[in-house]
Motif scaffolding. Sequence first.
Motif, PDB file in Angstrom:
ATOM      1  N   ILE A   1       0.097  16.898 -11.147  1.00  0.00           N
ATOM      2  CA  ILE A   1      -1.027  16.407 -11.539  1.00  0.00           C
ATOM      3  C   ILE A   1      -1.357  15.853 -12.622  1.00  0.00           C
ATOM      4  O   ILE A   1      -2.381  14.681 -13.548  1.00  0.00           O
ATOM      5  CB  ILE A   1      -1.960  17.251 -12.340  1.00  0.00           C
ATOM      6  CG1 ILE A   1      -1.633  18.499 -13.061  1.00  0.00           C
ATOM      7  CG2 ILE A   1      -1.705  18.818 -10.913  1.00  0.00           C
ATOM      8  CD1 ILE A   1      -2.436  19.390 -13.530  1.00  0.00           C
ATOM      9  N   LEU A   2      -0.292  15.416 -13.479  1.00  0.00           N
ATOM     10  CA  LEU A   2       0.172  14.493 -14.862  1.00  0.00           C
ATOM     11  C   LEU A   2      -0.271  12.595 -14.033  1.00  0.00           C
ATOM     12  O   LEU A   2      -0.193  12.060 -15.438  1.00  0.00           O
ATOM     13  CB  LEU A   2       0.945  14.142 -15.854  1.00  0.00           C
ATOM     14  CG  LEU A   2       0.755  15.945 -16.449  1.00  0.00           C
ATOM     15  CD1 LEU A   2       1.798  16.396 -17.261  1.00  0.00           C
ATOM     16  CD2 LEU A   2      -0.998  16.470 -17.109  1.00  0.00           C
ATOM     17  N   ALA A   3       0.299  12.382 -12.971  1.00  0.00           N
ATOM     18  CA  ALA A   3       0.446  10.588 -12.963  1.00  0.00           C
ATOM     19  C   ALA A   3      -0.664  10.573 -12.105  1.00  0.00           C
ATOM     20  O   ALA A   3      -1.842  11.155 -12.444  1.00  0.00           O
ATOM     21  CB  ALA A   3       1.431  10.533 -11.600  1.00  0.00           C
ATOM     22  N   ASN A   4      -0.171   9.034 -12.531  1.00  0.00           N
ATOM     23  CA  ASN A   4      -1.468   8.474 -12.434  1.00  0.00           C
ATOM     24  C   ASN A   4      -1.678   6.727 -11.428  1.00  0.00           C
ATOM     25  O   ASN A   4      -2.485   6.540 -11.492  1.00  0.00           O
ATOM     26  CB  ASN A   4      -1.971   7.496 -13.898  1.00  0.00           C
ATOM     27  CG  ASN A   4      -2.796   8.227 -14.687  1.00  0.00           C
ATOM     28  OD1 ASN A   4      -3.225   9.320 -14.893  1.00  0.00           O
ATOM     29  ND2 ASN A   4      -1.883   8.426 -16.154  1.00  0.00           N
ATOM     30  N   ASP A   5      -0.788   7.243 -10.325  1.00  0.00           N
ATOM     31  CA  ASP A   5      -0.400   6.488  -9.905  1.00  0.00           C
ATOM     32  C   ASP A   5      -0.930   6.984  -8.155  1.00  0.00           C
ATOM     33  O   ASP A   5      -0.516   6.457  -6.735  1.00  0.00           O
ATOM     34  CB  ASP A   5       0.856   6.112  -9.427  1.00  0.00           C
ATOM     35  CG  ASP A   5       2.284   7.027  -8.856  1.00  0.00           C
ATOM     36  OD1 ASP A   5       1.283   8.465  -9.949  1.00  0.00           O
ATOM     37  OD2 ASP A   5       2.879   6.680  -8.718  1.00  0.00           O
ATOM     38  N   TYR A   6      -1.751   7.972  -8.749  1.00  0.00           N
ATOM     39  CA  TYR A   6      -3.043   8.426  -6.379  1.00  0.00           C
ATOM     40  C   TYR A   6      -3.193   7.326  -6.401  1.00  0.00           C
ATOM     41  O   TYR A   6      -3.795   6.546  -7.279  1.00  0.00           O
ATOM     42  CB  TYR A   6      -3.115   9.605  -6.675  1.00  0.00           C
ATOM     43  CG  TYR A   6      -1.822  10.209  -7.188  1.00  0.00           C
ATOM     44  CD1 TYR A   6      -1.171  11.151  -6.022  1.00  0.00           C
ATOM     45  CD2 TYR A   6      -1.645  10.886  -8.275  1.00  0.00           C
ATOM     46  CE1 TYR A   6       0.041  11.976  -6.306  1.00  0.00           C
ATOM     47  CE2 TYR A   6      -0.811  12.260  -8.636  1.00  0.00           C
ATOM     48  CZ  TYR A   6      -0.248  12.551  -7.760  1.00  0.00           C
ATOM     49  OH  TYR A   6       0.801  13.636  -7.760  1.00  0.00           O
ATOM     50  N   GLU A   7      -3.664   6.482  -4.638  1.00  0.00           N
ATOM     51  CA  GLU A   7      -4.425   6.389  -4.142  1.00  0.00           C
ATOM     52  C   GLU A   7      -5.020   7.125  -3.192  1.00  0.00           C
ATOM     53  O   GLU A   7      -3.717   7.713  -2.401  1.00  0.00           O
ATOM     54  CB  GLU A   7      -3.837   4.964  -4.573  1.00  0.00           C
ATOM     55  CG  GLU A   7      -2.827   4.323  -2.568  1.00  0.00           C
ATOM     56  CD  GLU A   7      -1.900   3.057  -2.888  1.00  0.00           C
ATOM     57  OE1 GLU A   7      -2.998   2.327  -3.304  1.00  0.00           O
ATOM     58  OE2 GLU A   7      -1.433   2.747  -2.845  1.00  0.00           O
ATOM     59  N   GLU A   8      -6.461   6.508  -2.653  1.00  0.00           N
ATOM     60  CA  GLU A   8      -6.385   7.204  -1.033  1.00  0.00           C
ATOM     61  C   GLU A   8      -5.606   6.174  -0.048  1.00  0.00           C
ATOM     62  O   GLU A   8      -5.226   5.440  -0.193  1.00  0.00           O
ATOM     63  CB  GLU A   8      -7.749   6.929  -1.137  1.00  0.00           C
ATOM     64  CG  GLU A   8      -8.645   7.733   0.121  1.00  0.00           C
ATOM     65  CD  GLU A   8      -9.936   7.248   1.114  1.00  0.00           C
ATOM     66  OE1 GLU A   8     -10.400   7.394   2.001  1.00  0.00           O
ATOM     67  OE2 GLU A   8     -10.841   6.666  -0.128  1.00  0.00           O
ATOM     68  N   TYR A   9      -5.690   6.903   1.225  1.00  0.00           N
ATOM     69  CA  TYR A   9      -4.201   6.648   1.918  1.00  0.00           C
ATOM     70  C   TYR A   9      -5.188   7.124   2.712  1.00  0.00           C
ATOM     71  O   TYR A   9      -5.631   7.638   3.668  1.00  0.00           O
ATOM     72  CB  TYR A   9      -3.260   7.267   2.301  1.00  0.00           C
ATOM     73  CG  TYR A   9      -2.087   6.890   3.578  1.00  0.00           C
ATOM     74  CD1 TYR A   9      -1.467   5.671   3.071  1.00  0.00           C
ATOM     75  CD2 TYR A   9      -2.406   7.495   4.558  1.00  0.00           C
ATOM     76  CE1 TYR A   9      -0.716   5.614   4.313  1.00  0.00           C
ATOM     77  CE2 TYR A   9      -1.619   7.895   5.448  1.00  0.00           C
ATOM     78  CZ  TYR A   9      -0.858   6.215   5.410  1.00  0.00           C
ATOM     79  OH  TYR A   9      -0.233   6.150   6.917  1.00  0.00           O
ATOM     80  N   ILE A  10      -5.752   5.601   4.452  1.00  0.00           N
ATOM     81  CA  ILE A  10      -5.716   6.166   5.152  1.00  0.00           C
ATOM     82  C   ILE A  10      -4.594   5.757   6.576  1.00  0.00           C
ATOM     83  O   ILE A  10      -4.122   4.300   6.134  1.00  0.00           O
ATOM     84  CB  ILE A  10      -7.047   4.421   5.234  1.00  0.00           C
ATOM     85  CG1 ILE A  10      -7.976   4.958   4.203  1.00  0.00           C
ATOM     86  CG2 ILE A  10      -7.135   4.443   6.465  1.00  0.00           C
ATOM     87  CD1 ILE A  10      -8.873   4.253   3.841  1.00  0.00           C
ATOM     88  N   GLU A  11      -4.813   6.722   7.205  1.00  0.00           N
ATOM     89  CA  GLU A  11      -3.720   6.711   8.759  1.00  0.00           C
ATOM     90  C   GLU A  11      -3.890   5.258   9.486  1.00  0.00           C
ATOM     91  O   GLU A  11      -4.837   5.198   9.742  1.00  0.00           O
ATOM     92  CB  GLU A  11      -3.744   7.637   9.090  1.00  0.00           C
ATOM     93  CG  GLU A  11      -2.008   7.721   9.672  1.00  0.00           C
ATOM     94  CD  GLU A  11      -1.942   9.600   9.806  1.00  0.00           C
ATOM     95  OE1 GLU A  11      -0.892  10.202   9.825  1.00  0.00           O
ATOM     96  OE2 GLU A  11      -2.595   9.983   9.739  1.00  0.00           O
ATOM     97  N   PRO A  12      -3.730   4.274   9.618  1.00  0.00           N
ATOM     98  CA  PRO A  12      -3.560   3.536  10.109  1.00  0.00           C
ATOM     99  C   PRO A  12      -3.656   4.084  11.604  1.00  0.00           C
ATOM    100  O   PRO A  12      -2.951   4.829  12.373  1.00  0.00           O
ATOM    101  CB  PRO A  12      -2.273   2.059  10.549  1.00  0.00           C
ATOM    102  CG  PRO A  12      -1.061   3.405   9.594  1.00  0.00           C
ATOM    103  CD  PRO A  12      -1.629   4.063   8.835  1.00  0.00           C
TER     104      PRO A  12
END
Length: 211
Positions: A49-60
């Motif tokens: 939870i400390l990481a800051n590199d998450y992004e929303e993923y939209i499955e192709p």
Amino acid sequence: MNGLEAIELMKQGKMIKSGIWIYSMDSDGVIWLKTESHTGWVEAHTFNILANDYEEYIEPKPLTGWERVDGKMYNVILINDLGKSMECGQFKDDMYYKQANYFSTEEKAEEINFKQTLFRKLQRFSDENGGNEINWLNTNQQKFFITYYYDTKELDLYYVCNDKDFGQVYFISEEIAEKAIELFRDELIKYFTHDWSGKDETPINLNSEER
């Protein structure tokens, strides 16, 4: 986004990505992970939870099989260009005959080539417009197909729910099937009415006056 924001997004049913890992959360709050190259989900035993590199993923969306590819290998069926071959009792003659790709008349070759090409055009149009999402196990879902009435000489639509005919192209909605008729009307009329023997299907009435 950070880990806490990522968790809130997953609670909304969204997927997130960090590096090669894709995460999702089930209704019990359990986090699962996978990679794009491996479709099977496994339980994530840790989540940073400390990481800051998450992004929303939209499955192709999965490929329909009809897409153009850029710089990649694609597949073709090499039996549609009409040609002639001499019967010599060779392997190729037996091969063509076993493949039902052996015609003693040019008319029959043209007929089969036309019908199979139109079938693929209709199937591609259906798949590109939701046809590959038809659920045949859902016997309440209407599956539409094109038919031709010889008494009225008109193309029309019909639907089935729990039976499937051999060789038929089905569409996910009435609107999509109507669009297919609009796009392929001339070819469909030829499919249903053309006299492939070379004779006129409709005799000329010599007694009728020109209007």
